[in-house]
Design an enzyme around this catalytic site. Structure first.
Site, short mmCIF file in Angstrom:
data_model
loop_
_atom_site.label_atom_id
_atom_site.label_comp_id
_atom_site.label_asym_id
_atom_site.label_seq_id
_atom_site.Cartn_x
_atom_site.Cartn_y
_atom_site.Cartn_z
N LYS A 17 50.66 46.19 36.95
CA LYS A 17 52.06 45.89 37.58
C LYS A 17 52.59 44.91 37.17
O LYS A 17 53.96 45.31 36.88
CB LYS A 17 51.58 45.48 38.94
CG LYS A 17 50.23 47.26 39.64
CD LYS A 17 50.46 46.86 41.26
CE LYS A 17 49.06 45.76 41.47
NZ LYS A 17 47.97 45.28 41.25
N ARG A 47 49.55 48.47 50.07
CA ARG A 47 48.20 48.94 49.85
C ARG A 47 47.03 49.15 50.60
O ARG A 47 46.16 49.10 50.90
CB ARG A 47 47.76 47.92 49.06
CG ARG A 47 47.55 46.26 49.20
CD ARG A 47 47.43 45.28 47.92
NE ARG A 47 47.80 44.87 47.34
CZ ARG A 47 47.27 43.95 46.33
NH1 ARG A 47 46.43 43.93 45.52
NH2 ARG A 47 48.78 43.33 45.88
N ARG A 74 43.62 32.00 37.77
CA ARG A 74 44.04 32.29 39.36
C ARG A 74 42.62 32.24 40.28
O ARG A 74 41.16 32.87 39.98
CB ARG A 74 44.20 33.59 40.06
CG ARG A 74 45.73 33.87 39.80
CD ARG A 74 46.68 34.85 39.89
NE ARG A 74 45.92 36.17 40.55
CZ ARG A 74 46.50 37.41 40.96
NH1 ARG A 74 47.87 37.86 40.42
NH2 ARG A 74 46.11 38.32 41.63
N ARG A 98 37.54 42.80 44.64
CA ARG A 98 38.97 43.17 44.84
C ARG A 98 39.00 44.97 44.26
O ARG A 98 39.97 45.84 44.64
CB ARG A 98 40.06 42.29 43.48
CG ARG A 98 39.94 41.42 44.11
CD ARG A 98 41.17 40.17 43.03
NE ARG A 98 42.03 40.98 42.71
CZ ARG A 98 42.64 39.92 41.70
NH1 ARG A 98 41.70 39.06 41.15
NH2 ARG A 98 43.65 40.48 40.97
P1 AP5 Z 1 48.89 42.22 35.10
O1 AP5 Z 1 50.22 42.74 34.58
O2 AP5 Z 1 49.08 40.17 36.00
O3 AP5 Z 1 48.81 42.97 36.53
P2 AP5 Z 1 48.34 43.27 37.99
O4 AP5 Z 1 48.42 44.64 38.02
O5 AP5 Z 1 49.32 42.28 38.62
O6 AP5 Z 1 47.46 43.14 38.53
P3 AP5 Z 1 46.73 41.96 39.83
O7 AP5 Z 1 45.72 40.92 39.39
O8 AP5 Z 1 47.88 39.97 39.97
O9 AP5 Z 1 46.80 42.65 41.14
P4 AP5 Z 1 46.88 42.43 42.08
O10 AP5 Z 1 47.27 43.71 42.89
O11 AP5 Z 1 45.10 42.00 42.62
O12 AP5 Z 1 46.87 41.53 42.66
P5 AP5 Z 1 48.08 41.16 43.46
O13 AP5 Z 1 48.84 39.69 42.83
O14 AP5 Z 1 48.91 41.54 43.74
O15 AP5 Z 1 48.23 42.30 34.19
C1 AP5 Z 1 46.65 41.52 34.35
C2 AP5 Z 1 46.52 41.18 33.12
O16 AP5 Z 1 45.99 42.05 31.20
C3 AP5 Z 1 47.36 40.11 32.51
O17 AP5 Z 1 47.07 39.13 31.31
C4 AP5 Z 1 48.07 40.77 31.54
O18 AP5 Z 1 48.99 39.76 30.59
C5 AP5 Z 1 47.21 41.77 31.27
N1 AP5 Z 1 47.56 42.75 29.75
C6 AP5 Z 1 48.72 44.37 31.05
N2 AP5 Z 1 49.48 44.51 30.18
C7 AP5 Z 1 48.14 44.89 28.74
C8 AP5 Z 1 47.67 45.88 27.84
N3 AP5 Z 1 48.70 47.00 28.18
N4 AP5 Z 1 46.76 45.06 27.49
C9 AP5 Z 1 46.62 44.30 27.66
N5 AP5 Z 1 46.07 43.04 28.10
C10 AP5 Z 1 47.46 43.50 29.53
O19 AP5 Z 1 47.33 40.68 44.75
C11 AP5 Z 1 46.72 39.42 44.81
C12 AP5 Z 1 45.91 39.44 46.33
O20 AP5 Z 1 46.99 38.55 47.76
C13 AP5 Z 1 44.94 40.57 46.78
O21 AP5 Z 1 43.84 40.25 46.32
C14 AP5 Z 1 45.71 40.26 48.34
O22 AP5 Z 1 44.62 39.14 48.74
C15 AP5 Z 1 46.81 39.63 48.66
N6 AP5 Z 1 48.07 40.71 48.46
C16 AP5 Z 1 48.88 40.94 47.74
N7 AP5 Z 1 49.23 41.78 48.30
C17 AP5 Z 1 49.00 42.46 49.34
C18 AP5 Z 1 49.09 43.55 49.82
N8 AP5 Z 1 50.28 44.43 50.19
N9 AP5 Z 1 47.89 44.25 51.79
C19 AP5 Z 1 47.20 42.83 51.50
N10 AP5 Z 1 47.24 42.06 50.61
C20 AP5 Z 1 48.52 41.99 50.27
MG MG Z 2 49.87 41.52 39.47
#
Ligand code: AP5
Ligand code: MG
Length: 216
Positions: free
Chosen positions: A13, A87, A155, A166
């Site tokens: 994302k 989410r 992280r 997760r």
């Molecule tokens: P990346 O682009 O970082 O993936 P992402 O989908 O953003 O993954 P996240 O881990 O950030 O998602 P998440 O939803 O768990 O965490 P968030 O921070 O939103 O890519 C991942 C990796 O792969 C990177 O190293 C990248 O370089 C690599 N990559 C990408 N595409 C690739 C490809 N095609 N090929 C190879 N490599 C690739 O949320 C964190 C926490 O915050 C949650 O767990 C929760 O506790 C809280 N939170 C956030 N939002 C909410 C909400 N709305 N409600 C409740 N709690 C929330």
């Molecule tokens: Mg992210």
């Protein structure tokens, strides 16, 4: 143009939001980044949510809603990408009502899908910049040589135990949001497997139609 990027942890994302930003100048509103910033700054909110995030659980809906709404308002209700929000189905109802009140509905929710094995591989090798939240991958997108290595960290919720939690949380609480938006008629499914560029091209192709509508 108002887009939401949806998908499991590690779906790409944040990575795809950056590509959309480069092409269309849309700003990213990442609730994950907003939450991590609050934790790093040691704010009241940060202290309240820290344990949820580090264990791989969702932060309570009301707290995330306030953060997201504030940021959407700051962006004047337009030209943004929601990354990781909504989410839960409750959050999905709220964001639809909030945006409808300002006559600024979402144009599309782009859902990236991929198998758990790819998620685990991506998250085990992800590293981020402590201050900018820029995301890297040790193999596919390593941190550039001119970036101070002491700023590059893993992280806490990318630890194997937290990643398992997760993925489970996503299945139980977040995946139903996809059906919500399918019924709203704005869900677009895109395969999240392949190179960053290939996925980017698929996403851009979908978003271009909204860009054309916005210009017309
Ligand atoms: P990346 O682009 O970082 O993936 P992402 O989908 O953003 O993954 P996240 O881990 O950030 O998602 P998440 O939803 O768990 O965490 P968030 O921070 O939103 O890519 C991942 C990796 O792969 C990177 O190293 C990248 O370089 C690599 N990559 C990408 N595409 C690739 C490809 N095609 N090929 C190879 N490599 C690739 O949320 C964190 C926490 O915050 C949650 O767990 C929760 O506790 C809280 N939170 C956030 N939002 C909410 C909400 N709305 N409600 C409740 N709690 C929330
Ligand atoms: Mg992210």
């Amino acid at each position: 143009m108002r887009i939401a990027l949806f998908g499991p942890p590690g779906a790409g994302k944040g990575t795809q939001a950056k590509i959309l930003n480069e092409h269309f100048g849309l700003d990213t509103i990442s609730t994950g980044n907003l939450i991590r910033t609050a934790i790093r700054e040691g704010s009241d909110l940060g202290d309240r949510v820290k344990s949820f995030v580090h264990m791989g659980n969702l932060v309570p809906d009301e707290l995330v809603r306030d953060l997201a709404n504030e940021s959407i308002a700051k962006h004047k209700f337009d030209r943004f990408i929601l990354d990781g929000y909504p989410r839960t189905v409750t959050q999905a109802h709220w964001v639809q009502e909030f945006l409808a009140a300002y006559k600024a509905p979402l144009d599309a929710v782009i859902s990236l899908s991929l198998p758990d094995s790819v998620i685990v591989d991506r998250l085990s090798k992800r590293r981020i910049h402590k201050l900018t939240c820029e995301s890297y991958h040790l193999e596919y997108h390593p941190p550039p040589a001119d970036v101070d290595p002491t700023m590059i960290i893993r992280r806490k919720d990318d630890a194997p135990e937290a990643v398992r939690s997760r993925i489970e949380t996503y299945r139980e609480q977040t995946h139903p949001v996809e059906e919500f938006f399918r019924r709203e008629g704005i869900l677009i499914e895109v395969s999240g497997v392949g190179s960053v560029q290939d996925i980017g091209n698929r996403v851009l192709k979908q978003v271009e139609q909204f860009a054309e509508l916005a210009i017309a």
